[in-house]
Design a protein around this motif. Sequence first.
Motif, PDB file in Angstrom:
ATOM      1  N   ALA A 153       0.835  -1.208   0.000  1.00 38.07           N
ATOM      2  CA  ALA A 153       0.000   0.000   0.000  1.00 38.07           C
ATOM      3  C   ALA A 153       0.864   1.250   0.000  1.00 38.07           C
ATOM      4  N   TYR A 154       1.959   1.200   0.745  1.00 38.51           N
ATOM      5  CA  TYR A 154       2.896   2.326   0.772  1.00 38.51           C
ATOM      6  C   TYR A 154       3.479   2.559  -0.618  1.00 38.51           C
ATOM      7  N   HIS A 155       3.943   1.497  -1.258  1.00 40.52           N
ATOM      8  CA  HIS A 155       4.516   1.635  -2.598  1.00 40.52           C
ATOM      9  C   HIS A 155       3.462   2.099  -3.602  1.00 40.52           C
ATOM     10  N   ALA A 156       2.236   1.633  -3.454  1.00 46.36           N
ATOM     11  CA  ALA A 156       1.170   2.081  -4.364  1.00 46.36           C
ATOM     12  C   ALA A 156       1.015   3.598  -4.298  1.00 46.36           C
ATOM     13  N   GLY A 157       1.034   4.150  -3.074  1.00 42.58           N
ATOM     14  CA  GLY A 157       0.910   5.591  -2.921  1.00 42.58           C
ATOM     15  C   GLY A 157       2.097   6.342  -3.497  1.00 42.58           C
TER      16      GLY A 157
END
Length: 283
Positions: A153-157
């Motif tokens: 989720a962090y990388h997606a953002g």
Amino acid sequence: MPTTSDKAVRHWFITGASSGLGRHLTRHVLQRGDRVTATARRPEALADLRAEHEDRLVVEALDLSRQADVEEVVGRTLRAGAVDVVVNNAGYGVLGATEEMTPEQIREQVEVLLLAPMLITRAFLGPMREQGGGRIIQVTSMGGQIALPAGSAYHAGKWGLEGFTESVSGEVADFDVRLTLVEPGGTRTGFVSALHRTEESAAYRDSAVGRMRRQVENADDSVLIGDPARLAAAIYDTTRDPNPPLRLALGPDTYEAVRAALTERLAALEAQRDLAASVAFTR
């Protein structure tokens, strides 16, 4: 009309200013004589800076996951006067397997890391275009160029913010509105210790996710090599550059990790050259 880079006193809008890199940057900007509107979930954490720089520091309470609050604070800031530099800095990370994340954790992570910076950027583009220029700094990380297990989720953002910023940069270059993606590596800001964690499941305990979780749990800021004060100074300096880079890699670990990732990605692409050509119409 003076440009953003050569104005004597500039007005900055900085999110996530109560701690970490945001606080270091706010302090550095104030020490250089500029004005700051600083946002934070805990505005009381900036009481010391406010007492020292009361005439040049405005502190706004802001939770970036609340869209209505974002619009209200940005609107109030713009009504108070021109903003020369915007820094989308606020953020946090969720550590765990995607399967372990709740929908709420995923949604809030993307809202804070991607949606809020998109909306803040959009709100300032028109005023900056009309005033003849401006600077927008997007603080991503080397996690905007590489991806590790347990941080989906962090990388997606962060990856999303990179693509958004590259596109917008091309849209507004003719108006001297310049955007820069700042990509720090491991920095002593307390980010690792503040990671939100999913509830660990037995299925992932001995997987790559579990190993990453143990590595993070056994780490502390002392092993990180990034100096947040030096990062703040580098960010400030790039806003004075008349031709700033689109991406600014800060940290030897960022340089090495991103270089390795891009090299591997290019090699994989080259291996697909013939396959890529094979799906085109033939005459």
